[in-house]
Write a protein that holds these residues in place. Structure first.
Motif, PDB file in Angstrom:
ATOM      1  N   VAL A  98       0.845  -1.199   0.000  1.00 34.38           N
ATOM      2  CA  VAL A  98       0.000   0.000   0.000  1.00 34.38           C
ATOM      3  C   VAL A  98       0.876   1.244   0.000  1.00 34.38           C
ATOM      4  O   VAL A  98       1.668   1.457   0.927  1.00 34.38           O
ATOM      5  CB  VAL A  98      -0.936   0.021   1.219  1.00 34.38           C
ATOM      6  CG1 VAL A  98      -1.836   1.267   1.178  1.00 34.38           C
ATOM      7  CG2 VAL A  98      -1.779  -1.240   1.280  1.00 34.38           C
ATOM      8  N   THR A  99       0.721   2.089  -1.027  1.00 30.83           N
ATOM      9  CA  THR A  99       1.513   3.315  -1.120  1.00 30.83           C
ATOM     10  C   THR A  99       0.681   4.540  -1.494  1.00 30.83           C
ATOM     11  O   THR A  99       1.213   5.642  -1.573  1.00 30.83           O
ATOM     12  CB  THR A  99       2.640   3.173  -2.156  1.00 30.83           C
ATOM     13  OG1 THR A  99       2.072   2.885  -3.442  1.00 30.83           O
ATOM     14  CG2 THR A  99       3.612   2.065  -1.767  1.00 30.83           C
ATOM     15  N   GLY A 132      -4.741   6.037   3.550  1.00 32.85           N
ATOM     16  CA  GLY A 132      -4.168   5.125   2.584  1.00 32.85           C
ATOM     17  C   GLY A 132      -5.254   4.336   1.880  1.00 32.85           C
ATOM     18  O   GLY A 132      -6.274   3.989   2.490  1.00 32.85           O
ATOM     19  N   PHE A 133      -5.026   4.037   0.597  1.00 32.55           N
ATOM     20  CA  PHE A 133      -5.999   3.286  -0.184  1.00 32.55           C
ATOM     21  C   PHE A 133      -5.301   2.181  -0.966  1.00 32.55           C
ATOM     22  O   PHE A 133      -4.150   2.307  -1.374  1.00 32.55           O
ATOM     23  CB  PHE A 133      -6.737   4.196  -1.175  1.00 32.55           C
ATOM     24  CG  PHE A 133      -7.697   5.153  -0.541  1.00 32.55           C
ATOM     25  CD1 PHE A 133      -9.002   4.760  -0.227  1.00 32.55           C
ATOM     26  CD2 PHE A 133      -7.320   6.463  -0.262  1.00 32.55           C
ATOM     27  CE1 PHE A 133      -9.887   5.639   0.351  1.00 32.55           C
ATOM     28  CE2 PHE A 133      -8.202   7.357   0.322  1.00 32.55           C
ATOM     29  CZ  PHE A 133      -9.496   6.941   0.629  1.00 32.55           C
ATOM     30  N   ALA A 173     -13.417  -3.376  -4.183  1.00 35.63           N
ATOM     31  CA  ALA A 173     -14.029  -3.041  -2.893  1.00 35.63           C
ATOM     32  C   ALA A 173     -15.195  -3.969  -2.587  1.00 35.63           C
ATOM     33  O   ALA A 173     -15.368  -4.423  -1.445  1.00 35.63           O
ATOM     34  CB  ALA A 173     -14.481  -1.588  -2.887  1.00 35.63           C
ATOM     35  N   GLU A 174     -15.993  -4.274  -3.602  1.00 33.99           N
ATOM     36  CA  GLU A 174     -17.126  -5.185  -3.410  1.00 33.99           C
ATOM     37  C   GLU A 174     -16.649  -6.586  -3.044  1.00 33.99           C
ATOM     38  O   GLU A 174     -17.189  -7.229  -2.135  1.00 33.99           O
ATOM     39  CB  GLU A 174     -17.980  -5.222  -4.677  1.00 33.99           C
ATOM     40  CG  GLU A 174     -18.700  -3.917  -4.979  1.00 33.99           C
ATOM     41  CD  GLU A 174     -19.345  -3.911  -6.351  1.00 33.99           C
ATOM     42  OE1 GLU A 174     -20.130  -2.992  -6.618  1.00 33.99           O
ATOM     43  OE2 GLU A 174     -19.052  -4.826  -7.164  1.00 33.99           O
ATOM     44  N   ASP A 200      -4.024   4.754   8.355  1.00 33.66           N
ATOM     45  CA  ASP A 200      -5.086   3.765   8.232  1.00 33.66           C
ATOM     46  C   ASP A 200      -5.347   3.534   6.753  1.00 33.66           C
ATOM     47  O   ASP A 200      -4.966   4.335   5.916  1.00 33.66           O
ATOM     48  CB  ASP A 200      -6.366   4.185   8.973  1.00 33.66           C
ATOM     49  CG  ASP A 200      -7.063   5.346   8.294  1.00 33.66           C
ATOM     50  OD1 ASP A 200      -6.386   6.322   7.932  1.00 33.66           O
ATOM     51  OD2 ASP A 200      -8.287   5.279   8.121  1.00 33.66           O
ATOM     52  N   VAL A 201      -5.977   2.402   6.444  1.00 33.04           N
ATOM     53  CA  VAL A 201      -6.142   1.979   5.048  1.00 33.04           C
ATOM     54  C   VAL A 201      -7.602   1.646   4.787  1.00 33.04           C
ATOM     55  O   VAL A 201      -8.298   1.092   5.646  1.00 33.04           O
ATOM     56  CB  VAL A 201      -5.259   0.749   4.734  1.00 33.04           C
ATOM     57  CG1 VAL A 201      -5.526   0.216   3.327  1.00 33.04           C
ATOM     58  CG2 VAL A 201      -3.785   1.102   4.891  1.00 33.04           C
ATOM     59  N   ALA A 202      -8.063   1.971   3.577  1.00 34.94           N
ATOM     60  CA  ALA A 202      -9.420   1.655   3.146  1.00 34.94           C
ATOM     61  C   ALA A 202      -9.377   1.149   1.710  1.00 34.94           C
ATOM     62  O   ALA A 202      -8.448   1.473   0.951  1.00 34.94           O
ATOM     63  CB  ALA A 202     -10.311   2.898   3.230  1.00 34.94           C
ATOM     64  N   PRO A 203     -10.362   0.342   1.317  1.00 37.22           N
ATOM     65  CA  PRO A 203     -10.431  -0.068  -0.087  1.00 37.22           C
ATOM     66  C   PRO A 203     -10.709   1.129  -0.981  1.00 37.22           C
ATOM     67  O   PRO A 203     -11.530   1.987  -0.641  1.00 37.22           O
ATOM     68  CB  PRO A 203     -11.583  -1.072  -0.112  1.00 37.22           C
ATOM     69  CG  PRO A 203     -12.401  -0.754   1.101  1.00 37.22           C
ATOM     70  CD  PRO A 203     -11.442  -0.245   2.120  1.00 37.22           C
ATOM     71  N   ALA A 204     -10.019   1.191  -2.114  1.00 39.57           N
ATOM     72  CA  ALA A 204     -10.149   2.338  -3.026  1.00 39.57           C
ATOM     73  C   ALA A 204     -11.361   2.142  -3.932  1.00 39.57           C
ATOM     74  O   ALA A 204     -11.236   1.867  -5.124  1.00 39.57           O
ATOM     75  CB  ALA A 204      -8.872   2.510  -3.833  1.00 39.57           C
ATOM     76  N   ARG A 205     -12.533   2.311  -3.357  1.00 42.55           N
ATOM     77  CA  ARG A 205     -13.766   2.140  -4.111  1.00 42.55           C
ATOM     78  C   ARG A 205     -13.847   3.119  -5.279  1.00 42.55           C
ATOM     79  O   ARG A 205     -14.424   2.808  -6.332  1.00 42.55           O
ATOM     80  CB  ARG A 205     -14.962   2.339  -3.173  1.00 42.55           C
ATOM     81  CG  ARG A 205     -16.325   2.154  -3.811  1.00 42.55           C
ATOM     82  CD  ARG A 205     -17.431   2.253  -2.779  1.00 42.55           C
ATOM     83  NE  ARG A 205     -17.340   1.165  -1.813  1.00 42.55           N
ATOM     84  CZ  ARG A 205     -17.902  -0.019  -1.986  1.00 42.55           C
ATOM     85  NH1 ARG A 205     -18.591  -0.274  -3.088  1.00 42.55           N
ATOM     86  NH2 ARG A 205     -17.782  -0.959  -1.054  1.00 42.55           N
TER      87      ARG A 205
END
Length: 234
Positions: A139-140, A147-148, A199-200, A187-192
């Motif tokens: 993750v970058t 972060g995504f 993401a789904e 923190d990291v999240a899905p890049a919807r």
């Protein structure tokens, strides 16, 4: 993971053709680096950034120098060589420094598995424990303080989520491991907004029992090391 020999600095001129980057050394010499990162590298490859590169002693490489780190003009450190993520995770697993994944006695890499003919990054095994399948992602991408992943549409990443979901449904342990190689990410999240299907599939995977772990690395020109767990949000 220590860099041996030590990394050297240069200033980025441009990245191009995905695998190449032109830089200029402090002495004023222009040269081309190999770039192992096939992603979009958003925010990681701004002309004028300071980059740090390693040098191979192989006589067969056309480009002996490899781009390892970016030191941005905002002061962030980024590990852009995605090949290093697996090395970091393997070192941490072997040293039992990831509590959630400790206690296994066997570690194998690049093991074939799944209906879609994939290779899992790591397979952990131990007597009286179910197998643990681990897929590592670097993750970058930092946007608006978060972060995504991913930084581009990834059909390969989607396939890996499908495979992990099936593994979890079959009763084994399935883990998606985010290795955060950006000093500014907490923190990291899905890049919807980039890959809605990924993401789904991630949401479906978690509902099926796939675990998501996220560890942040400490980065410097002397080496990088996974240091602390950070949160993953939906």
């Amino acid at each position: 993971m220590n860099y041996t020999p030590a990394l050297r600095p240069a200033t980025l001129i441009k990245r191009y053709k995905r695998f190449l980057a032109d830089v200029v050394t402090p002495e004023g010499t222009e040269m081309t680096l190999h770039c192992a990162n096939t992603g979009a590298m958003t925010g990681c490859a701004t002309p004028g950034d300071r980059v740090w590169y390693s040098t191979s002693d192989s006589l067969t490489r056309k480009y002996p120098h490899s781009w390892e780190l970016t030191e941005t003009q905002q002061g962030d450190w980024i590990g852009v060589n995605t090949l290093r993520a697996n090395t970091l995770v393997r070192e941490a697993l072997e040293a039992q420094r990831i509590p959630e994944l400790s206690g296994y006695t066997s570690l194998r890499a690049e093991v074939k598995y799944g209906d879609e003919k994939s290779r899992i990054d790591f397979l952990l095994q131990a007597d009286s424990r179910v197998n643990c399948y681990i897929e590592v992602k670097s993750v970058t991408l930092l946007e608006q303080g978060r972060g995504f992943f991913p930084d581009a549409v990834t059909e390969r990443g989607q396939k890996h989520l499908r495979e992990l979901t099936k593994i979890a449904e079959q009763g084994a342990r399935a883990v998606l491991f985010f290795a955060v190689l950006h000093s500014g990410i907490e923190d990291v999240a899905p890049a919807r907004h980039i890959d809605v299907r990924y993401a789904e599939l991630l949401a479906q995977a978690q509902q099926s029992g796939v675990e998501v772990l996220c560890y942040k690395a400490q980065l410097s020109p002397t080496g990088i090391d996974l240091k602390k767990a950070i949160s993953v949000t939906s």
